[in-house]
Write a protein that holds these residues in place. Structure first.
Motif, PDB file in Angstrom:
ATOM      1  N   PRO A  18       8.116  22.547  -0.453  1.00 43.61           N
ATOM      2  CA  PRO A  18       8.794  23.623   0.296  1.00 43.61           C
ATOM      3  C   PRO A  18       9.359  24.722  -0.598  1.00 43.61           C
ATOM      4  CG  PRO A  18       9.305  21.527   1.297  1.00 43.61           C
ATOM      5  CD  PRO A  18       8.518  21.209   0.061  1.00 43.61           C
ATOM      6  N   ALA A  19       9.889  24.381  -1.747  1.00 45.40           N
ATOM      7  CA  ALA A  19      10.481  25.390  -2.622  1.00 45.40           C
ATOM      8  C   ALA A  19       9.444  26.357  -3.176  1.00 45.40           C
ATOM      9  CB  ALA A  19      11.214  24.706  -3.780  1.00 45.40           C
ATOM     10  N   ASP A  20       8.163  25.974  -3.143  1.00 45.58           N
ATOM     11  CA  ASP A  20       7.102  26.820  -3.700  1.00 45.58           C
ATOM     12  C   ASP A  20       6.335  27.594  -2.633  1.00 45.58           C
ATOM     13  OD1 ASP A  20       7.723  25.867  -6.235  1.00 45.58           O
ATOM     14  OD2 ASP A  20       6.213  24.268  -6.153  1.00 45.58           O
ATOM     15  N   ARG A  21       6.616  27.339  -1.367  1.00 52.78           N
ATOM     16  CA  ARG A  21       5.749  27.873  -0.319  1.00 52.78           C
ATOM     17  C   ARG A  21       5.777  29.402  -0.240  1.00 52.78           C
ATOM     18  NH1 ARG A  21       6.324  23.038   4.317  1.00 52.78           N
ATOM     19  NH2 ARG A  21       5.283  21.487   2.966  1.00 52.78           N
ATOM     20  N   TYR A  22       6.926  30.001  -0.392  1.00 49.33           N
ATOM     21  CA  TYR A  22       6.974  31.470  -0.340  1.00 49.33           C
ATOM     22  C   TYR A  22       6.226  32.082  -1.517  1.00 49.33           C
ATOM     23  CZ  TYR A  22      10.444  31.503   3.465  1.00 49.33           C
ATOM     24  OH  TYR A  22      11.089  31.367   4.680  1.00 49.33           O
TER      25      TYR A  22
ATOM     26  N   SER B  73       9.035  38.183   9.266  1.00 51.65           N
ATOM     27  CA  SER B  73       9.524  38.375  10.635  1.00 51.65           C
ATOM     28  C   SER B  73      10.418  37.230  11.071  1.00 51.65           C
ATOM     29  CB  SER B  73       8.363  38.532  11.625  1.00 51.65           C
ATOM     30  OG  SER B  73       7.742  37.293  11.885  1.00 51.65           O
ATOM     31  N   TYR B  74      11.324  37.546  11.984  1.00 51.89           N
ATOM     32  CA  TYR B  74      12.226  36.569  12.587  1.00 51.89           C
ATOM     33  C   TYR B  74      11.826  36.361  14.050  1.00 51.89           C
ATOM     34  CZ  TYR B  74      15.806  36.578   8.869  1.00 51.89           C
ATOM     35  OH  TYR B  74      16.493  36.414   7.692  1.00 51.89           O
ATOM     36  N   GLY B  75      11.774  35.094  14.473  1.00 50.53           N
ATOM     37  CA  GLY B  75      11.527  34.802  15.881  1.00 50.53           C
ATOM     38  C   GLY B  75      12.756  35.039  16.732  1.00 50.53           C
ATOM     39  N   LYS B  76      13.921  34.791  16.156  1.00 54.60           N
ATOM     40  CA  LYS B  76      15.184  35.021  16.849  1.00 54.60           C
ATOM     41  C   LYS B  76      16.141  35.672  15.851  1.00 54.60           C
ATOM     42  CE  LYS B  76      18.671  32.788  19.795  1.00 54.60           C
ATOM     43  NZ  LYS B  76      19.154  31.497  20.353  1.00 54.60           N
ATOM     44  N   PRO B  77      16.076  36.980  15.726  1.00 51.68           N
ATOM     45  CA  PRO B  77      16.921  37.652  14.731  1.00 51.68           C
ATOM     46  C   PRO B  77      18.398  37.398  15.001  1.00 51.68           C
ATOM     47  CG  PRO B  77      15.969  39.235  16.275  1.00 51.68           C
ATOM     48  CD  PRO B  77      15.278  37.937  16.511  1.00 51.68           C
ATOM     49  N   PRO B  78      19.207  37.320  13.947  1.00 54.57           N
ATOM     50  CA  PRO B  78      20.643  37.070  14.128  1.00 54.57           C
ATOM     51  C   PRO B  78      21.357  38.347  14.583  1.00 54.57           C
ATOM     52  CG  PRO B  78      20.149  37.345  11.805  1.00 54.57           C
ATOM     53  CD  PRO B  78      18.831  37.393  12.520  1.00 54.57           C
ATOM     54  N   HIS B  79      21.118  38.735  15.840  1.00 56.15           N
ATOM     55  CA  HIS B  79      21.543  40.064  16.286  1.00 56.15           C
ATOM     56  C   HIS B  79      23.054  40.224  16.306  1.00 56.15           C
ATOM     57  CE1 HIS B  79      21.863  37.830  20.041  1.00 56.15           C
ATOM     58  NE2 HIS B  79      22.525  38.831  20.593  1.00 56.15           N
TER      59      HIS B  79
ATOM     60  N   SER C 226       9.375  28.114  11.486  1.00 58.70           N
ATOM     61  CA  SER C 226       8.200  27.642  10.771  1.00 58.70           C
ATOM     62  C   SER C 226       8.605  26.564   9.767  1.00 58.70           C
ATOM     63  CB  SER C 226       7.507  28.814  10.065  1.00 58.70           C
ATOM     64  OG  SER C 226       7.059  29.778  11.001  1.00 58.70           O
ATOM     65  N   ILE C 227       7.610  25.913   9.187  1.00 55.77           N
ATOM     66  CA  ILE C 227       7.877  24.820   8.246  1.00 55.77           C
ATOM     67  C   ILE C 227       8.136  25.435   6.869  1.00 55.77           C
ATOM     68  CG2 ILE C 227       7.141  22.531   7.515  1.00 55.77           C
ATOM     69  CD1 ILE C 227       4.959  22.679   9.696  1.00 55.77           C
ATOM     70  N   LEU C 228       9.204  26.195   6.787  1.00 52.63           N
ATOM     71  CA  LEU C 228       9.560  26.948   5.595  1.00 52.63           C
ATOM     72  C   LEU C 228      11.063  26.852   5.357  1.00 52.63           C
ATOM     73  CD1 LEU C 228       7.497  30.181   6.350  1.00 52.63           C
ATOM     74  CD2 LEU C 228       7.107  28.664   4.387  1.00 52.63           C
ATOM     75  N   PRO C 229      11.509  27.020   4.110  1.00 55.35           N
ATOM     76  CA  PRO C 229      12.942  27.132   3.866  1.00 55.35           C
ATOM     77  C   PRO C 229      13.483  28.409   4.507  1.00 55.35           C
ATOM     78  CG  PRO C 229      11.720  26.725   1.823  1.00 55.35           C
ATOM     79  CD  PRO C 229      10.720  27.082   2.869  1.00 55.35           C
ATOM     80  N   ALA C 230      14.794  28.532   4.524  1.00 55.59           N
ATOM     81  CA  ALA C 230      15.399  29.780   4.992  1.00 55.59           C
ATOM     82  C   ALA C 230      14.894  30.940   4.136  1.00 55.59           C
ATOM     83  CB  ALA C 230      16.921  29.686   4.918  1.00 55.59           C
ATOM     84  N   LEU C 231      14.763  32.105   4.741  1.00 53.73           N
ATOM     85  CA  LEU C 231      14.235  33.262   4.017  1.00 53.73           C
ATOM     86  C   LEU C 231      15.059  33.565   2.771  1.00 53.73           C
ATOM     87  CD1 LEU C 231      12.013  35.430   4.107  1.00 53.73           C
ATOM     88  CD2 LEU C 231      13.613  36.884   5.363  1.00 53.73           C
ATOM     89  N   ALA C 232      16.365  33.336   2.846  1.00 51.17           N
ATOM     90  CA  ALA C 232      17.231  33.594   1.701  1.00 51.17           C
ATOM     91  C   ALA C 232      16.962  32.630   0.551  1.00 51.17           C
ATOM     92  CB  ALA C 232      18.695  33.506   2.124  1.00 51.17           C
ATOM     93  N   ASP C 233      16.327  31.511   0.829  1.00 51.18           N
ATOM     94  CA  ASP C 233      16.062  30.496  -0.196  1.00 51.18           C
ATOM     95  C   ASP C 233      14.688  30.718  -0.822  1.00 51.18           C
ATOM     96  OD1 ASP C 233      18.508  29.335   0.357  1.00 51.18           O
ATOM     97  OD2 ASP C 233      17.670  27.889   1.779  1.00 51.18           O
ATOM     98  N   GLY C 234      14.523  31.874  -1.410  1.00 51.38           N
ATOM     99  CA  GLY C 234      13.293  32.185  -2.124  1.00 51.38           C
ATOM    100  C   GLY C 234      12.374  33.157  -1.425  1.00 51.38           C
ATOM    101  N   GLY C 235      12.436  33.247  -0.099  1.00 47.80           N
ATOM    102  CA  GLY C 235      11.520  34.123   0.628  1.00 47.80           C
ATOM    103  C   GLY C 235      11.749  35.593   0.368  1.00 47.80           C
ATOM    104  N   SER C 236      13.003  36.019   0.434  1.00 51.63           N
ATOM    105  CA  SER C 236      13.282  37.443   0.234  1.00 51.63           C
ATOM    106  C   SER C 236      12.918  37.876  -1.178  1.00 51.63           C
ATOM    107  CB  SER C 236      14.750  37.738   0.530  1.00 51.63           C
ATOM    108  OG  SER C 236      15.610  36.935  -0.268  1.00 51.63           O
ATOM    109  N   GLY C 237      13.088  36.975  -2.152  1.00 56.06           N
ATOM    110  CA  GLY C 237      12.697  37.297  -3.520  1.00 56.06           C
ATOM    111  C   GLY C 237      11.203  37.503  -3.648  1.00 56.06           C
ATOM    112  N   GLN C 238      10.420  36.710  -2.925  1.00 53.81           N
ATOM    113  CA  GLN C 238       8.964  36.878  -2.961  1.00 53.81           C
ATOM    114  C   GLN C 238       8.528  38.137  -2.213  1.00 53.81           C
ATOM    115  OE1 GLN C 238       6.901  35.230  -4.865  1.00 53.81           O
ATOM    116  NE2 GLN C 238       8.615  33.983  -5.629  1.00 53.81           N
TER     117      GLN C 238
END
Length: 464
Positions: free
Chosen positions: A193-197, A260-266, A232-244
């Motif tokens: 999981p840590a490498d998926r992004y 993309s977010y399915g349910k944005p934190p509006h 999705s089967i992914l870590p939180a976007l903040a946990d490596g996704g935004s960096g990628q």
């Protein structure tokens, strides 16, 4: 009614009811009402898209169906025909799962990508396919394709018909479930999981280079690291996704790159991590649909006593027991976020009974659903304007309904969709779907008049 002239948040002139003008003294004395009384303009775009792209995007959502519904006579059997129909209906953009991990992930899947067998969800004991009553999952399968060749065929067809493409990946959400073999899913699931992004970003980089070499770089409207990272089967976007996302943007600074977010934190948009190159958020209201889903407990899995009495009252008379319905291959449940109870319920629901309950109950939820669409759109647009980024609503507006249910395609659903579209335009959103169900593999595609009307509204909208 008072006529206010306001400069920098202060009242400089006021015509009161009796026609006198307040000058700061006497009965008509003006009052400072604060800068909050002065509305900032919201109709201009939240951020400027690249100059080679259209000024607005009218998007049709083809997801993974452009390759999972390519059976003979299927909605995507002929990609040129599908693109021509989309253009004729007024669309200028298509959003797809481009399967970057399968095609360019470096995961040893090249041979599979060149000869991918599409099975769908498999065959039930009654001889018909699983997923027959669902949207997106009603894939009969029974054919093979070279998916990399098909990707370039789609880009070629899009170019002929003046369409641009928004590229995403549904691979950690559901795309591999339609394959006959678990090889695709097993390969991506083996990535820690840590490498998926990082693996996703590398795959996108290779795909972009290949599309550029084929002359299609300017046809790429957006690249999403992954669809609905929160579902999705992914870590939180903040946990490596935004960096990628940042890294991919640095590699391709002329392209819009985001997730993309399915349910944005509006209610807390400040929690969206830094680094996104565009706002791509999905706006579903659910409302009355959620009320029904909770009553029938259709989104859970493993519930004792399923189906409950209320769900049984909505099923077709010939519905089998859950045991007689059978189960998909075990690996397919791991490869999708859709539950076993959803597959059973949607395959055997009586669409008329479903629609009747929603239509009778809708009045109680109508205003709340309208306000929820509006508040979510305003929130994601305000965030995008704050960040000076183009904003897109890539999916919306009600939620996941049975294939043959007509609530979202009927008066209530279309009213909510139009409310969402107009709210998005009035708040500077660059691109939007008419409805998640407005695509060749859904019944709403047949409503040509409504689609043309809405697409004309989007593409001819002026902020002034």
């Amino acid at each position: 009614m008072n006529d206010w002239t306001v400069t920098d948040g202060t009242v400089t002139d006021q015509t009161v009811a009796d026609g006198t003008v307040a000058d700061g003294s006497g009965p008509g004395q003006g009052r400072y009402l604060g800068s909050g009384t002065v509305e900032d303009g919201t109709r201009s775009l939240t951020g400027a898209p690249p100059s080679h792209l259209p000024g607005r995007l009218a998007i049709t959502l083809w997801d993974f169906s452009w390759y999972t519904r390519a059976e003979p006579g299927g909605p995507f059997a002929d990609l040129d025909k599908a693109c021509a129909e989309a253009a004729e209906l007024g669309y200028n953009a298509v959003r797809i799962c481009a399967a970057p991990l399968l095609l360019f992930g470096g995961l040893g899947l090249d041979a599979l990508a060149e000869d991918l067998e599409i099975e769908g969800l498999g065959t039930a004991p009654d001889g018909r396919i699983y997923g027959r009553g669902t949207r997106w999952y009603d894939a009969p399968g029974g054919y093979r394709l070279n998916l990399q060749e098909r990707l370039f065929e789609l880009f070629d067809a899009a170019a002929r018909h003046g369409l641009v493409l928004l590229l995403a990946s549904w691979e950690y959400q559901q795309s591999p479930v339609f394959a006959a073999s678990p090889q695709w899913f097993d390969a991506i699931d083996a990535v820690p999981p840590a490498d998926r992004y990082r693996v996703l970003a590398d795959a996108w980089d290779r795909m972009i280079v290949a599309l550029t070499a084929a002359g299609h770089r300017e046809r790429i409207a957006m690249v999403e690291l992954h669809n609905e990272v929160d579902f999705s089967i992914l870590p939180a976007l903040a946990d490596g996704g935004s960096g990628q996302v940042k890294r991919l943007r640095q590699l391709h600074p002329d392209l819009l790159v985001t997730a993309s977010y399915g349910k944005p934190p509006h209610l807390a948009m400040h929690t969206v991590p830094e680094g996104l190159g565009a706002g791509q958020f999905h706006v579903y209201t659910y409302g009355v649909l959620d009320a029904l889903q909770q009553k029938i407990d259709i989104r859970s899995e493993g519930t004792a006593g399923f189906p409950n009495g209320f769900l049984r009252s909505l099923l077709r008379p010939d519905a089998p027991s859950v045991a007689d319905y059978g189960r998909l291959a075990a690996w397919k449940y791991r490869a999708t976020v859709v539950t076993d109870q959803m597959f059973y319920g949607y395959d055997w629901i009586d669409p008329r009974a479903w629609d009747t309950w929603l239509e009778k109950s809708y009045r109680t939820y109508r205003e709340v659903m309208r306000r929820e669409i509006e508040s979510r759109v305003v929130a994601v647009a305000a965030w995008s304007r704050w960040k000076n980024l183009p904003a897109v609503v890539g999916e919306g507006w009600i939620g996941y309904t049975p294939l043959h249910g007509t609530f979202e395609e009927g008066p209530a659903g279309l009213e909510l969709a139009e409310h969402g579209i107009r709210t998005a335009l009035e708040n500077g959103v660059w691109g939007m779907v008419l409805c998640s169900n407005a695509a060749p593999h859904h019944p709403l595609w047949a409503d040509a008049s409504w689609q043309r009307t809405m697409n004309t509204l989007i593409l001819e909208y002026r902020a002034d």
